[in-house]
Structures are given as C-alpha cells and as structure tokens.
Design a protein around this motif. Structure first.
Motif, PDB file in Angstrom:
ATOM      1  N   LEU A  86     -10.679 112.088  59.622  1.00  0.00           N
ATOM      2  CA  LEU A  86      -9.592 112.586  60.462  1.00  0.00           C
ATOM      3  C   LEU A  86      -9.316 111.507  61.510  1.00  0.00           C
ATOM      4  O   LEU A  86     -10.085 111.362  62.468  1.00  0.00           O
ATOM      5  CB  LEU A  86      -9.993 113.902  61.122  1.00  0.00           C
ATOM      6  CG  LEU A  86     -10.381 115.044  60.171  1.00  0.00           C
ATOM      7  CD1 LEU A  86     -10.928 116.234  60.949  1.00  0.00           C
ATOM      8  CD2 LEU A  86      -9.186 115.458  59.315  1.00  0.00           C
ATOM      9  N   ASP A 103      -7.350 110.957  64.092  1.00  0.00           N
ATOM     10  CA  ASP A 103      -7.230 111.274  65.522  1.00  0.00           C
ATOM     11  C   ASP A 103      -8.586 111.614  66.135  1.00  0.00           C
ATOM     12  O   ASP A 103      -8.890 111.210  67.274  1.00  0.00           O
ATOM     13  CB  ASP A 103      -6.257 112.432  65.727  1.00  0.00           C
ATOM     14  CG  ASP A 103      -4.807 112.039  65.441  1.00  0.00           C
ATOM     15  OD1 ASP A 103      -4.534 110.827  65.372  1.00  0.00           O
ATOM     16  OD2 ASP A 103      -3.963 112.944  65.266  1.00  0.00           O
ATOM     17  N   LEU A 104      -9.394 112.362  65.398  1.00  0.00           N
ATOM     18  CA  LEU A 104     -10.724 112.700  65.898  1.00  0.00           C
ATOM     19  C   LEU A 104     -11.596 111.448  65.985  1.00  0.00           C
ATOM     20  O   LEU A 104     -12.314 111.255  66.971  1.00  0.00           O
ATOM     21  CB  LEU A 104     -11.392 113.745  64.999  1.00  0.00           C
ATOM     22  CG  LEU A 104     -12.845 114.111  65.349  1.00  0.00           C
ATOM     23  CD1 LEU A 104     -12.962 114.615  66.774  1.00  0.00           C
ATOM     24  CD2 LEU A 104     -13.386 115.151  64.361  1.00  0.00           C
ATOM     25  N   LEU A 146     -13.841 117.549  72.527  1.00  0.00           N
ATOM     26  CA  LEU A 146     -13.069 116.775  71.535  1.00  0.00           C
ATOM     27  C   LEU A 146     -13.069 117.479  70.185  1.00  0.00           C
ATOM     28  O   LEU A 146     -12.044 117.525  69.492  1.00  0.00           O
ATOM     29  CB  LEU A 146     -13.661 115.371  71.385  1.00  0.00           C
ATOM     30  CG  LEU A 146     -13.502 114.400  72.552  1.00  0.00           C
ATOM     31  CD1 LEU A 146     -14.084 113.039  72.169  1.00  0.00           C
ATOM     32  CD2 LEU A 146     -12.035 114.252  72.937  1.00  0.00           C
ATOM     33  N   HIS A 152      -9.748 119.083  67.917  1.00  0.00           N
ATOM     34  CA  HIS A 152      -9.388 118.465  66.636  1.00  0.00           C
ATOM     35  C   HIS A 152      -9.968 119.293  65.488  1.00  0.00           C
ATOM     36  O   HIS A 152     -11.023 118.972  64.937  1.00  0.00           O
ATOM     37  CB  HIS A 152      -9.913 117.023  66.554  1.00  0.00           C
ATOM     38  CG  HIS A 152      -9.273 116.091  67.537  1.00  0.00           C
ATOM     39  ND1 HIS A 152      -9.699 115.997  68.846  1.00  0.00           N
ATOM     40  CD2 HIS A 152      -8.239 115.228  67.397  1.00  0.00           C
ATOM     41  CE1 HIS A 152      -8.947 115.104  69.479  1.00  0.00           C
ATOM     42  NE2 HIS A 152      -8.061 114.626  68.628  1.00  0.00           N
ATOM     43  N   ARG A 211     -14.653 116.972  59.193  1.00  0.00           N
ATOM     44  CA  ARG A 211     -15.179 116.703  60.524  1.00  0.00           C
ATOM     45  C   ARG A 211     -16.525 115.976  60.436  1.00  0.00           C
ATOM     46  O   ARG A 211     -16.815 115.077  61.230  1.00  0.00           O
ATOM     47  CB  ARG A 211     -15.300 118.013  61.307  1.00  0.00           C
ATOM     48  CG  ARG A 211     -13.957 118.480  61.875  1.00  0.00           C
ATOM     49  CD  ARG A 211     -13.870 119.993  61.992  1.00  0.00           C
ATOM     50  NE  ARG A 211     -14.825 120.576  62.909  1.00  0.00           N
ATOM     51  CZ  ARG A 211     -14.620 120.768  64.228  1.00  0.00           C
ATOM     52  NH1 ARG A 211     -13.492 120.344  64.778  1.00  0.00           N
ATOM     53  NH2 ARG A 211     -15.530 121.360  64.967  1.00  0.00           N
ATOM     54  N   THR A 226     -15.912 112.319  59.426  1.00  0.00           N
ATOM     55  CA  THR A 226     -15.394 111.602  60.584  1.00  0.00           C
ATOM     56  C   THR A 226     -16.510 111.302  61.574  1.00  0.00           C
ATOM     57  O   THR A 226     -16.627 110.176  62.081  1.00  0.00           O
ATOM     58  CB  THR A 226     -14.290 112.430  61.274  1.00  0.00           C
ATOM     59  OG1 THR A 226     -13.275 112.757  60.320  1.00  0.00           O
ATOM     60  CG2 THR A 226     -13.687 111.671  62.439  1.00  0.00           C
TER      61      THR A 226
END
Length: 373
Positions: free
Chosen positions: A211, A213-214, A244, A248, A255, A258
């Motif tokens: 991901l 943005d994360l 955070l 996200h 997740r 990431t």
C-alpha cells in the motif's frame, strides 16, 4: 579469572514470552567466554500477555501491585527452571518487562520486582539495569552491545530483530549501537488482525501487496531522521504508528506486506549506510530472523557484499537472555556493563541493583561467596 553460573531472564517488547538462559561465563585476562547450559522460552498465556500490554495504562497503585505479582511469577519460573536443570546458579540476572521507557523525561521502569525473584529462587538477583545510565544522562538502552563486543566481536554488525530492530557495531575503537526502528511489534500487531500471534515465515505478508501511501507514511516517521544514540519503545508505537495504521485501512495481507517492506527497508538502508560500500558481516538474532520474507527483503535491499549470518536456533532465540546473564556476571565482578558510547551517558557504568534472598541464623545466602563475603 572470573567464573560464574548465571540465569539470565528477558521479556521483550514483542511479548513473545519469557526467555531463560543458564550460562557458564568465564573471564581470563579480559576475554570472556560462554557456554549455554540450559535454555527455554515460556510463552505467555493470553491473559498475562494482555495484562503486560495494558500495564502502560495502569495507575500507580495498580502498576506497583502488578510489579510485585509479576516478580513473584518470574521468581517461580526461575526456581522451577533451575530445579529442572539440577545446575547451581550464582545469581539470576532479570531484565523484567519494560513498561515505561522515557529517557527524555529521566526515567524507565521494568516490571517484575527483583526482590521477589531472589526470595523465590534463594539466590541473589540483579535487576534494574537501566536506571543508572539514565541518571548519568544516557538513554538506558540498548544494553546488549556490551555482549556483542565481548562475545560476538568477530562480526561487523550485530542486528537484533525483536519488537524493535536494533544494531551494534564498532566505530573508531568504540562500541556504537541504537534502535533502528519498529520490527516485530508492528508485524505481530497486524498479524493479530488475522487471529494469529505472528506471521509465520512471513507467509501472510508474501501473499499481499504494498500500500504505497501507508509505506510512505511509515518511512517518513520523524524518529528515522533522529541522529543516534537513540532508543524507542512501545510508547512510540502506540502514539505515532498505530494512528497511521488507523488512517490507512486495507486487508491484513496488504498491511502486513507493507509493514514488512517498511521494516526491511529501514534495516537495509541503515546497514548499507553504516557499511559505506565495504564488505561486511551481519549476525542476525531475534524472532525476525525466522521471518523468511522479511529476511529476503533485507538481503535484497543491501549491497551484495554484505553477508548475513543467522546462527543456530538456540542463539537466535536466546541471545538477549544470554547477554543479560553476562551483564549480571559483569556486575558481580565489578566490571563495566553499560557503555556510554552506546547510550550517550556521561560515562560507562557498572549497572544493576543486587537483591539478596532471605537468610537466617547469620548464614550466607547461596552464591554469597561471589559478593565479597
């Protein structure tokens, strides 16, 4: 020559369990050697794990009551472990479980009353290894680098992948070390979203996708731009990383991938920078060494001339408990066991408070011969 049998006990921020190592530690002309006589890891029952994780939110009365209770539990586990090995111990070196670590505010607190450990084992217990260094202006962490220097000095870097990733190395004749950043504390937290205590082998992370943005948000955490010496703990994870994650959303697999890429990236970039393009060897210990996907990502992110060594299982799991046994031996011998070059304190120190077991009739406690009579 110094000769000790010390039981080292360590509970890390990842809450994997209580690690125990009974070590025979010897010193001759400044050179220390070790032999692991027995080792084990006691998994925390879910209720105990939850209480340890929630201890940071307890009020003073509740925390001090738990400090005593957990100390009794540690003492009972140590006594059972020693009885099962039929091996004598000169002392127990108990790190306890860090609940509050606030060096910038001048304090740290490790749960698990060492006096209770001494009373329940019948041998002296050394505890509270961090407070003196903080009073001397240091971070009170990391403490393991003295063991890296004395026991594992043949490696250029010693990397530990526990709840927090940390690294130790020699620079201009001084040992230097610091916490790189988040590691298993984050990965285990995200694994729990799938009902698992941890991501075995990194299989869940491998099945997900990054991901962007994360990943960018994690990579841009201000801690990574701070100069060392530096250390961090659960408060940082709670206050800066969990928000955070909440901002996200995504599947557990995405997740986790990431987060794993983030952890690997912070470690690989840091080692690359420290190695400066030169060939180097890295000893890797801690639970993260078993995460195949994480280790693949770390290797891929580093210069090909940097060689990673993962030792036998006993050392991967038990290195920190072994080093705390060494810290106890150094304390009993009156030698430096906390390095100011690592923590940023005003000077090196011989840290740890010695708690004696109950005695009666003027008798010496077991192991008292090592305390100078």
């Amino acid at each position: 020559m110094n000769d000790f049998r010390i039981l080292g006990m360590m509970s890390g921020t990842s809450l994997d369990g209580l690690d125990l190592v009974l070590a025979h530690l010897t010193e001759s002309e400044g050179a220390w050697g070790y032999k692991i006589l027995a080792s084990g890891c006691l998994d925390y029952e879910p209720k105990m794990r939850q209480r340890l994780q929630a201890a940071i939110e307890m009020d003073v009365g509740g925390l001090l009551a738990f400090h005593t209770e957990y100390g009794k539990w540690l003492g009972d586990q140590a006594a059972k472990f020693l009885a099962a090995q039929h091996e004598p111990a000169d002392a127990v070196a108990s790190h306890g479980h860090t609940v509050h670590h606030r060096p910038e505010a001048g304090f740290t607190f490790q749960l698990g009353c060492p006096q209770e450990v001494a009373l329940r084992t019948g041998v002296p217990c050394i505890g509270d290894f961090r407070s003196l260094d903080i009073r001397l202006g240091g971070q009170g962490a990391p403490l393991v680098p003295i063991g890296d220097r004395l026991l594992f000095g043949s490696y250029d870097f010693c990397l530990n992948l526990g709840g927090i990733s940390n690294i130790s190395f020699e620079r201009m004749g001084k040992r230097t070390a610091f916490d790189i950043g988040i590691a298993n504390m984050l990965l285990n937290h995200l694994s729990s979203e799938s009902g698992r205590a941890y991501d075995a082998g990194g299989a869940l992370a491998r099945s997900g996708k990054v991901l962007p943005d994360l990943l960018k948000a994690l990579d841009n955490l201000p801690y990574y731009r701070q100069p060392f010496p530096k250390s961090t703990g659960y408060e940082w994870f709670r206050d800066q990383i969990i928000p955070l994650l909440n901002a996200h959303p995504g599947s557990p697999e995405d997740r986790l991938r990431t987060a794993t890429v983030h952890v690997a990236g912070t470690v690989a970039r840091q080692i690359d920078e420290l190695a400066g393009g030169s060939p180097a060897t890295v000893l890797v210990t801690g639970g993260g060494a078993y995460n195949d996907f994480l280790m693949e990502q770390i290797r891929e992110g580093m210069h090909p001339d940097i060689r990673v060594h993962i030792p036998h299982d006993g050392l991967v799991e038990n290195k920190e408990a072994l080093v705390f046994a060494l810290l106890g031996a150094l304390r009993l011998s009156g030698s430096v066991n906390v390095l100011s070059s690592v923590t940023g304190a005003r000077k090196d120190s011989c840290s740890g408070i010695l708690y004696l077991p109950e005695v009666s009739g003027g008798q010496r406690p077991p192991g008292s011969g090592i305390l100078g009579g």
